[in-house]
Design a protein around this motif. Sequence first.
Motif, PDB file in Angstrom:
ATOM      1  N   VAL A  31       2.204  50.610  38.830  1.00  0.00           N
ATOM      2  CA  VAL A  31       1.954  49.272  39.352  1.00  0.00           C
ATOM      3  C   VAL A  31       1.212  48.488  38.277  1.00  0.00           C
ATOM      4  CG1 VAL A  31       0.801  47.932  41.147  1.00  0.00           C
ATOM      5  CG2 VAL A  31       1.807  50.154  41.705  1.00  0.00           C
ATOM      6  N   THR A  32       1.737  47.313  37.954  1.00  0.00           N
ATOM      7  CA  THR A  32       1.057  46.457  36.978  1.00  0.00           C
ATOM      8  C   THR A  32       0.529  45.217  37.689  1.00  0.00           C
ATOM      9  OG1 THR A  32       3.100  45.310  36.372  1.00  0.00           O
ATOM     10  CG2 THR A  32       2.489  47.243  35.043  1.00  0.00           C
ATOM     11  N   PHE A  33      -0.402  44.565  37.022  1.00  0.00           N
ATOM     12  CA  PHE A  33      -0.996  43.336  37.537  1.00  0.00           C
ATOM     13  C   PHE A  33      -1.040  42.332  36.395  1.00  0.00           C
ATOM     14  CE2 PHE A  33      -4.679  40.609  38.464  1.00  0.00           C
ATOM     15  CZ  PHE A  33      -4.305  40.137  39.712  1.00  0.00           C
ATOM     16  N   ASP A  34      -0.646  41.102  36.668  1.00  0.00           N
ATOM     17  CA  ASP A  34      -0.652  40.051  35.648  1.00  0.00           C
ATOM     18  C   ASP A  34      -2.018  39.390  35.582  1.00  0.00           C
ATOM     19  OD1 ASP A  34       1.995  40.634  35.281  1.00  0.00           O
ATOM     20  OD2 ASP A  34       2.760  38.788  36.171  1.00  0.00           O
ATOM     21  N   ILE A  51      -1.424  44.591  33.067  1.00  0.00           N
ATOM     22  CA  ILE A  51      -2.290  45.762  32.987  1.00  0.00           C
ATOM     23  C   ILE A  51      -1.962  46.766  34.089  1.00  0.00           C
ATOM     24  CG2 ILE A  51      -4.142  44.388  31.951  1.00  0.00           C
ATOM     25  CD1 ILE A  51      -5.674  44.662  34.648  1.00  0.00           C
ATOM     26  N   VAL A  52      -2.345  48.017  33.826  1.00  0.00           N
ATOM     27  CA  VAL A  52      -2.285  49.069  34.835  1.00  0.00           C
ATOM     28  C   VAL A  52      -3.712  49.356  35.271  1.00  0.00           C
ATOM     29  CG1 VAL A  52      -0.112  50.103  34.088  1.00  0.00           C
ATOM     30  CG2 VAL A  52      -2.255  50.836  33.017  1.00  0.00           C
ATOM     31  N   GLY A  53      -3.867  50.015  36.410  1.00  0.00           N
ATOM     32  CA  GLY A  53      -5.185  50.236  36.980  1.00  0.00           C
ATOM     33  C   GLY A  53      -5.861  51.526  36.551  1.00  0.00           C
ATOM     34  N   LYS A  54      -6.973  51.804  37.212  1.00  0.00           N
ATOM     35  CA  LYS A  54      -7.783  52.974  36.887  1.00  0.00           C
ATOM     36  C   LYS A  54      -7.105  54.297  37.248  1.00  0.00           C
ATOM     37  CE  LYS A  54     -12.361  50.928  36.944  1.00  0.00           C
ATOM     38  NZ  LYS A  54     -13.714  51.048  37.501  1.00  0.00           N
ATOM     39  N   ASN A  55      -6.108  54.270  38.100  1.00  0.00           N
ATOM     40  CA  ASN A  55      -5.394  55.500  38.437  1.00  0.00           C
ATOM     41  C   ASN A  55      -4.301  55.823  37.424  1.00  0.00           C
ATOM     42  OD1 ASN A  55      -6.863  56.015  40.792  1.00  0.00           O
ATOM     43  ND2 ASN A  55      -5.582  54.635  41.975  1.00  0.00           N
ATOM     44  N   SER A  56      -4.076  54.943  36.472  1.00  0.00           N
ATOM     45  CA  SER A  56      -3.014  55.136  35.479  1.00  0.00           C
ATOM     46  C   SER A  56      -3.390  56.199  34.453  1.00  0.00           C
ATOM     47  CB  SER A  56      -2.733  53.819  34.743  1.00  0.00           C
ATOM     48  OG  SER A  56      -3.845  53.475  33.933  1.00  0.00           O
ATOM     49  N   ASP A  57      -2.362  56.781  33.853  1.00  0.00           N
ATOM     50  CA  ASP A  57      -2.593  57.748  32.774  1.00  0.00           C
ATOM     51  C   ASP A  57      -3.321  57.083  31.605  1.00  0.00           C
ATOM     52  OD1 ASP A  57      -1.433  59.888  34.080  1.00  0.00           O
ATOM     53  OD2 ASP A  57       0.538  59.601  33.147  1.00  0.00           O
ATOM     54  N   LEU A 146      -9.345  44.808  36.530  1.00  0.00           N
ATOM     55  CA  LEU A 146      -9.312  46.271  36.605  1.00  0.00           C
ATOM     56  C   LEU A 146     -10.228  46.794  37.700  1.00  0.00           C
ATOM     57  CD1 LEU A 146      -8.132  48.742  35.147  1.00  0.00           C
ATOM     58  CD2 LEU A 146     -10.091  48.653  33.612  1.00  0.00           C
ATOM     59  N   GLU A 147     -11.328  46.109  37.930  1.00  0.00           N
ATOM     60  CA  GLU A 147     -12.291  46.547  38.936  1.00  0.00           C
ATOM     61  C   GLU A 147     -11.824  46.300  40.363  1.00  0.00           C
ATOM     62  OE1 GLU A 147     -14.978  48.379  38.443  1.00  0.00           O
ATOM     63  OE2 GLU A 147     -14.417  48.385  36.333  1.00  0.00           O
ATOM     64  N   ASN A 148     -10.816  45.462  40.548  1.00  0.00           N
ATOM     65  CA  ASN A 148     -10.321  45.154  41.893  1.00  0.00           C
ATOM     66  C   ASN A 148      -9.136  46.055  42.198  1.00  0.00           C
ATOM     67  OD1 ASN A 148      -9.460  44.111  44.283  1.00  0.00           O
ATOM     68  ND2 ASN A 148      -9.346  41.995  43.575  1.00  0.00           N
ATOM     69  N   ASP A 149      -9.389  47.139  42.913  1.00  0.00           N
ATOM     70  CA  ASP A 149      -8.369  48.133  43.227  1.00  0.00           C
ATOM     71  C   ASP A 149      -7.188  47.506  43.967  1.00  0.00           C
ATOM     72  OD1 ASP A 149      -8.009  51.163  45.075  1.00  0.00           O
ATOM     73  OD2 ASP A 149      -7.573  50.849  42.943  1.00  0.00           O
ATOM     74  N   ALA A 150      -7.428  46.480  44.754  1.00  0.00           N
ATOM     75  CA  ALA A 150      -6.359  45.830  45.518  1.00  0.00           C
ATOM     76  C   ALA A 150      -5.282  45.246  44.600  1.00  0.00           C
ATOM     77  CB  ALA A 150      -6.933  44.738  46.413  1.00  0.00           C
TER      78      ALA A 150
END
Length: 155
Positions: A31-34, A51-57, A146-150
């Motif tokens: 899941v990416t976020f713009d 970007i990808v989140g904190k759960n990303s590799d 990145l800090e916003n998990d949603a």
Amino acid sequence: MNTTQAILNTAQTLAVAGFDIANLSAPAARVTFDVPVIFDADGEPVAGLKIVGKNSDEYRKESHAVRAEGYRKSAKRKTAIDASTDEGSNQLVNVIDDNQKRLALAVVVDWYGFTSNGAPAAFDKDMIAAAYDKYPTWQDRVTTALENDANFLKV
């Protein structure tokens, strides 16, 4: 409460919230976020970073590397950084800033809206690192997103 009971309680809580527990064993979808960084005169985004989140590799590997290097440096040092001195506090801030930049750079996997001579520009992480130096607010925007998990949950 034993471990099995704790896991079952967690699973029951997740099931009540509408989360299928089978998702824990399935491969995670990317899941990416713009994150917009350039805006037009009307305030509309025209270019940004994906970007990808904190759960990303990407995040997890870089976070591990940052922590491992920190422990290695700490073990090699004769004494801890003395943050009560100007030199020590500046050294500590530099380490923290460098680590934050590394993490913010690791999660950028693409960009949108950037051009070179009118054509879409090929993604280049080195350019992102240079942009973070020139425009520190870009890094701030990535770190905040990145800090916003949603931002990384599928709707």
